[in-house]
Design a protein around this motif. Structure first.
Motif, PDB file in Angstrom:
ATOM      1  N   MET A 114      -3.208 -42.437  -3.334  1.00  0.00           N
ATOM      2  CA  MET A 114      -3.315 -42.749  -1.904  1.00  0.00           C
ATOM      3  C   MET A 114      -3.352 -44.271  -1.721  1.00  0.00           C
ATOM      4  O   MET A 114      -4.119 -44.958  -2.392  1.00  0.00           O
ATOM      5  N   LEU A 115      -2.545 -44.777  -0.808  1.00  0.00           N
ATOM      6  CA  LEU A 115      -2.453 -46.218  -0.621  1.00  0.00           C
ATOM      7  C   LEU A 115      -3.467 -46.743   0.400  1.00  0.00           C
ATOM      8  O   LEU A 115      -4.088 -47.786   0.194  1.00  0.00           O
ATOM      9  N   LEU A 116      -3.653 -46.028   1.509  1.00  0.00           N
ATOM     10  CA  LEU A 116      -4.471 -46.556   2.606  1.00  0.00           C
ATOM     11  C   LEU A 116      -5.366 -45.480   3.191  1.00  0.00           C
ATOM     12  O   LEU A 116      -4.899 -44.376   3.507  1.00  0.00           O
ATOM     13  N   SER A 117      -6.638 -45.819   3.348  1.00  0.00           N
ATOM     14  CA  SER A 117      -7.590 -44.968   4.065  1.00  0.00           C
ATOM     15  C   SER A 117      -7.942 -45.626   5.388  1.00  0.00           C
ATOM     16  O   SER A 117      -8.388 -46.777   5.403  1.00  0.00           O
ATOM     17  N   VAL A 118      -7.737 -44.896   6.479  1.00  0.00           N
ATOM     18  CA  VAL A 118      -8.097 -45.383   7.813  1.00  0.00           C
ATOM     19  C   VAL A 118      -9.383 -44.671   8.221  1.00  0.00           C
ATOM     20  O   VAL A 118      -9.404 -43.441   8.350  1.00  0.00           O
ATOM     21  N   ILE A 119     -10.452 -45.432   8.409  1.00  0.00           N
ATOM     22  CA  ILE A 119     -11.755 -44.856   8.738  1.00  0.00           C
ATOM     23  C   ILE A 119     -12.003 -45.022  10.234  1.00  0.00           C
ATOM     24  O   ILE A 119     -11.996 -46.139  10.756  1.00  0.00           O
ATOM     25  N   ILE A 120     -12.222 -43.889  10.912  1.00  0.00           N
ATOM     26  CA  ILE A 120     -12.441 -43.897  12.361  1.00  0.00           C
ATOM     27  C   ILE A 120     -13.812 -43.317  12.665  1.00  0.00           C
ATOM     28  O   ILE A 120     -14.015 -42.105  12.599  1.00  0.00           O
ATOM     29  N   PRO A 121     -14.805 -44.152  12.992  1.00  0.00           N
ATOM     30  CA  PRO A 121     -16.084 -43.610  13.477  1.00  0.00           C
ATOM     31  C   PRO A 121     -15.911 -43.166  14.926  1.00  0.00           C
ATOM     32  O   PRO A 121     -15.210 -43.830  15.701  1.00  0.00           O
ATOM     33  N   VAL A 122     -16.496 -42.061  15.288  1.00  0.00           N
ATOM     34  CA  VAL A 122     -16.298 -41.569  16.655  1.00  0.00           C
ATOM     35  C   VAL A 122     -17.574 -40.944  17.189  1.00  0.00           C
ATOM     36  O   VAL A 122     -18.273 -40.202  16.496  1.00  0.00           O
ATOM     37  N   TYR A 123     -17.854 -41.283  18.441  1.00  0.00           N
ATOM     38  CA  TYR A 123     -18.956 -40.654  19.173  1.00  0.00           C
ATOM     39  C   TYR A 123     -18.443 -40.322  20.570  1.00  0.00           C
ATOM     40  O   TYR A 123     -18.065 -41.216  21.338  1.00  0.00           O
ATOM     41  N   ASN A 124     -18.362 -39.034  20.882  1.00  0.00           N
ATOM     42  CA  ASN A 124     -17.858 -38.574  22.178  1.00  0.00           C
ATOM     43  C   ASN A 124     -16.515 -39.235  22.521  1.00  0.00           C
ATOM     44  O   ASN A 124     -16.329 -39.781  23.607  1.00  0.00           O
ATOM     45  N   GLY A 125     -15.599 -39.142  21.572  1.00  0.00           N
ATOM     46  CA  GLY A 125     -14.286 -39.772  21.758  1.00  0.00           C
ATOM     47  C   GLY A 125     -13.180 -38.787  22.053  1.00  0.00           C
ATOM     48  O   GLY A 125     -12.018 -39.048  21.713  1.00  0.00           O
ATOM     49  N   GLY A 126     -13.512 -37.667  22.665  1.00  0.00           N
ATOM     50  CA  GLY A 126     -12.529 -36.619  22.903  1.00  0.00           C
ATOM     51  C   GLY A 126     -11.293 -37.058  23.674  1.00  0.00           C
ATOM     52  O   GLY A 126     -10.203 -36.529  23.474  1.00  0.00           O
ATOM     53  N   LYS A 127     -11.444 -38.042  24.551  1.00  0.00           N
ATOM     54  CA  LYS A 127     -10.314 -38.475  25.385  1.00  0.00           C
ATOM     55  C   LYS A 127      -9.300 -39.325  24.628  1.00  0.00           C
ATOM     56  O   LYS A 127      -8.134 -39.418  25.041  1.00  0.00           O
ATOM     57  N   THR A 128      -9.727 -39.968  23.538  1.00  0.00           N
ATOM     58  CA  THR A 128      -8.847 -40.929  22.871  1.00  0.00           C
ATOM     59  C   THR A 128      -8.625 -40.679  21.387  1.00  0.00           C
ATOM     60  O   THR A 128      -7.737 -41.287  20.794  1.00  0.00           O
ATOM     61  N   ILE A 129      -9.411 -39.805  20.765  1.00  0.00           N
ATOM     62  CA  ILE A 129      -9.388 -39.701  19.313  1.00  0.00           C
ATOM     63  C   ILE A 129      -8.034 -39.253  18.773  1.00  0.00           C
ATOM     64  O   ILE A 129      -7.578 -39.738  17.717  1.00  0.00           O
ATOM     65  N   ILE A 130      -7.338 -38.372  19.462  1.00  0.00           N
ATOM     66  CA  ILE A 130      -6.039 -37.905  18.956  1.00  0.00           C
ATOM     67  C   ILE A 130      -5.011 -39.028  18.988  1.00  0.00           C
ATOM     68  O   ILE A 130      -4.229 -39.198  18.043  1.00  0.00           O
ATOM     69  N   SER A 131      -5.027 -39.837  20.045  1.00  0.00           N
ATOM     70  CA  SER A 131      -4.121 -40.986  20.104  1.00  0.00           C
ATOM     71  C   SER A 131      -4.411 -41.955  18.968  1.00  0.00           C
ATOM     72  O   SER A 131      -3.491 -42.518  18.356  1.00  0.00           O
ATOM     73  N   ALA A 132      -5.692 -42.162  18.684  1.00  0.00           N
ATOM     74  CA  ALA A 132      -6.076 -43.051  17.593  1.00  0.00           C
ATOM     75  C   ALA A 132      -5.558 -42.512  16.258  1.00  0.00           C
ATOM     76  O   ALA A 132      -4.967 -43.257  15.460  1.00  0.00           O
ATOM     77  N   ILE A 133      -5.768 -41.234  16.013  1.00  0.00           N
ATOM     78  CA  ILE A 133      -5.308 -40.626  14.757  1.00  0.00           C
ATOM     79  C   ILE A 133      -3.797 -40.766  14.613  1.00  0.00           C
ATOM     80  O   ILE A 133      -3.289 -41.170  13.559  1.00  0.00           O
ATOM     81  N   ARG A 134      -3.065 -40.444  15.657  1.00  0.00           N
ATOM     82  CA  ARG A 134      -1.603 -40.449  15.572  1.00  0.00           C
ATOM     83  C   ARG A 134      -1.031 -41.858  15.454  1.00  0.00           C
ATOM     84  O   ARG A 134       0.088 -42.034  14.979  1.00  0.00           O
ATOM     85  N   SER A 135      -1.807 -42.870  15.846  1.00  0.00           N
ATOM     86  CA  SER A 135      -1.327 -44.250  15.724  1.00  0.00           C
ATOM     87  C   SER A 135      -1.331 -44.745  14.281  1.00  0.00           C
ATOM     88  O   SER A 135      -0.751 -45.779  13.970  1.00  0.00           O
ATOM     89  N   THR A 136      -1.990 -44.003  13.380  1.00  0.00           N
ATOM     90  CA  THR A 136      -2.149 -44.464  12.003  1.00  0.00           C
ATOM     91  C   THR A 136      -0.890 -44.292  11.160  1.00  0.00           C
ATOM     92  O   THR A 136      -0.788 -44.877  10.081  1.00  0.00           O
ATOM     93  N   GLY A 137       0.038 -43.464  11.614  1.00  0.00           N
ATOM     94  CA  GLY A 137       1.241 -43.208  10.820  1.00  0.00           C
ATOM     95  C   GLY A 137       1.048 -42.159   9.747  1.00  0.00           C
ATOM     96  O   GLY A 137       1.906 -41.991   8.872  1.00  0.00           O
ATOM     97  N   ALA A 138      -0.056 -41.420   9.809  1.00  0.00           N
ATOM     98  CA  ALA A 138      -0.338 -40.424   8.772  1.00  0.00           C
ATOM     99  C   ALA A 138       0.672 -39.289   8.756  1.00  0.00           C
ATOM    100  O   ALA A 138       0.861 -38.632   7.724  1.00  0.00           O
ATOM    101  N   TYR A 139       1.355 -39.056   9.878  1.00  0.00           N
ATOM    102  CA  TYR A 139       2.362 -37.998   9.924  1.00  0.00           C
ATOM    103  C   TYR A 139       3.695 -38.449   9.332  1.00  0.00           C
ATOM    104  O   TYR A 139       4.551 -37.630   9.004  1.00  0.00           O
ATOM    105  N   LEU A 140       3.871 -39.758   9.209  1.00  0.00           N
ATOM    106  CA  LEU A 140       5.136 -40.299   8.706  1.00  0.00           C
ATOM    107  C   LEU A 140       5.041 -40.744   7.256  1.00  0.00           C
ATOM    108  O   LEU A 140       6.068 -40.968   6.606  1.00  0.00           O
ATOM    109  N   ASN A 141       3.828 -40.897   6.742  1.00  0.00           N
ATOM    110  CA  ASN A 141       3.638 -41.431   5.399  1.00  0.00           C
ATOM    111  C   ASN A 141       2.486 -40.700   4.725  1.00  0.00           C
ATOM    112  O   ASN A 141       1.340 -40.785   5.170  1.00  0.00           O
ATOM    113  N   ASN A 142       2.782 -39.977   3.657  1.00  0.00           N
ATOM    114  CA  ASN A 142       1.737 -39.201   2.990  1.00  0.00           C
ATOM    115  C   ASN A 142       0.831 -40.054   2.113  1.00  0.00           C
ATOM    116  O   ASN A 142      -0.059 -39.535   1.426  1.00  0.00           O
ATOM    117  N   GLN A 143       1.038 -41.385   2.136  1.00  0.00           N
ATOM    118  CA  GLN A 143       0.158 -42.306   1.415  1.00  0.00           C
ATOM    119  C   GLN A 143      -0.953 -42.857   2.317  1.00  0.00           C
ATOM    120  O   GLN A 143      -1.696 -43.744   1.926  1.00  0.00           O
TER     121      GLN A 143
END
Length: 325
Positions: free
Chosen positions: A1-30
């Motif tokens: 694994m090349l990169l770990s993106v750490i996202i702390p979240v507290y009551n982030g239901g409105k934005t957490i999916i956008s944050a996750i998808r911005s990481t490129g994890a769906y385009l790069n399995n590293q």
């Protein structure tokens, strides 16, 4: 694994999916995304677990409350060669092939990118005078903490973090990211600045420092004293650390003392200026700094023009309110 993106979240239901998808994890399995839920009472858990059903590199976990506990939990389970941090209401930019190739091939211990605040680019690459000298970089960071001393927008070597047991101090409620960054950079061999916008900071976020907290001054002071301890053996940072103190003092005024704007505000300003650590820091402010906006109220404090300094801080509170509404 090349990169770990750490996202702390507290009551982030409105934005957490956008944050996750911005990481490129769906385009790069590293790329793995570690979402650390620290006490949410909304639908954050459900959303993240559902998102993870379609990608095994999206990892859900939990920690005790507090952003430091959440980031530390992410560090514990991170498998990437590199770690970066993302707030749940922000998003990453340009995790493209150029950056991913850089992560695989460079020798430096820290990568620092540019970032966006609203529509403005904070161009750390151009701002940094001496990119090859760690002492010069630390000095410039200390003098410009609001621009440099964020934990996000940077990439850290996981092996160095683990080897040196670098963790966020969960006793600090403010400036914990600054304190982590200082300890890390003092241990890493070299820093690489890249002329790429890697992060988007959401200016209108509901940040804890934008609401009144009666403990804020105490918490900022606690962070100041801890960072002083971190720098204790490095006298070359003494003057820059005093500038850091002054910049933290500005934050105390804007985010605490003058938010309520009552009769006690100026008295509190005077009281804090008389404290030893602050009085010592004020000594570096000179008359030539009168045209430097961030130092002007501090110059006024040094010469006991507290009413005029208070006026500037009140204006800054109003400006902050306009920018975040």
């Amino acid at each position: 694994m090349l990169l770990s993106v750490i996202i702390p979240v507290y009551n982030g239901g409105k934005t957490i999916i956008s944050a996750i998808r911005s990481t490129g994890a769906y385009l790069n399995n590293q790329i793995e995304v570690i979402v650390v839920n620290n006490g949410s009472t909304d639908n954050t858990e459900t959303l993240v677990k559902k998102e993870g059903e379609s990608n095994k590199n999206i990892i859900y976990t939990e920690s005790e409350k507090g952003v430091s506990n959440a980031r530390n939990k992410g560090i514990e389970i991170a498998k990437g060669d590199w770690i970066t941090f993302l707030d749940a209401d922000d998003f990453l930019l340009d995790l493209n092939n150029e950056l991913m190739d850089l992560l695989q091939n460079i020798e430096e211990g820290l990568i620092v990118g540019n970032y966006l605040v609203g529509k403005s680019t904070i161009d750390l690459y151009s701002m940094t005078k001496n990119k090859k000298n760690n002492s010069s970089i630390v000095n410039q960071m200390l003098k410009n903490p609001t621009k440099y001393m964020t934990v996000w927008g940077k990439f850290y070597r996981n092996d160095l973090i683990k080897k040196e047991n670098i963790r966020f101090d969960n006793q600090l409620k403010y400036s914990e990211d600054s304190e982590f960054l200082i300890r890390y950079i003092l241990l890493c061999k070299q820093v690489r600045f890249i002329n790429i916008n890697v992060y988007n900071y959401t200016l209108s976020k509901n940040s804890t420092v934008r609401s009144y907290n009666p403990q804020l001054i105490y918490e900022y002071e606690k962070a100041i004293f801890q960072i002083k301890k971190d720098l204790n053996k490095n006298l070359e940072y003494e003057n820059s650390f005093k500038v850091f103190i002054l910049m933290q003092f500005n934050l105390m005024m804007v985010h605490n003392v003058f938010i309520k704007n009552n009769k006690e505000s100026i008295a509190k300003l005077k009281e804090l200026c008389k404290k030893d650590y602050m009085n010592n820091a004020l000594n570096i402010v000179k008359l030539k700094d009168i045209f430097t906006p961030r130092l002007l109220p501090l110059l006024l404090c040094k010469y006991h023009f507290y009413v005029f300094a208070a006026g500037i801080y009140k204006l800054r509170v109003l400006q902050n309110n306009r920018n975040t509404n």
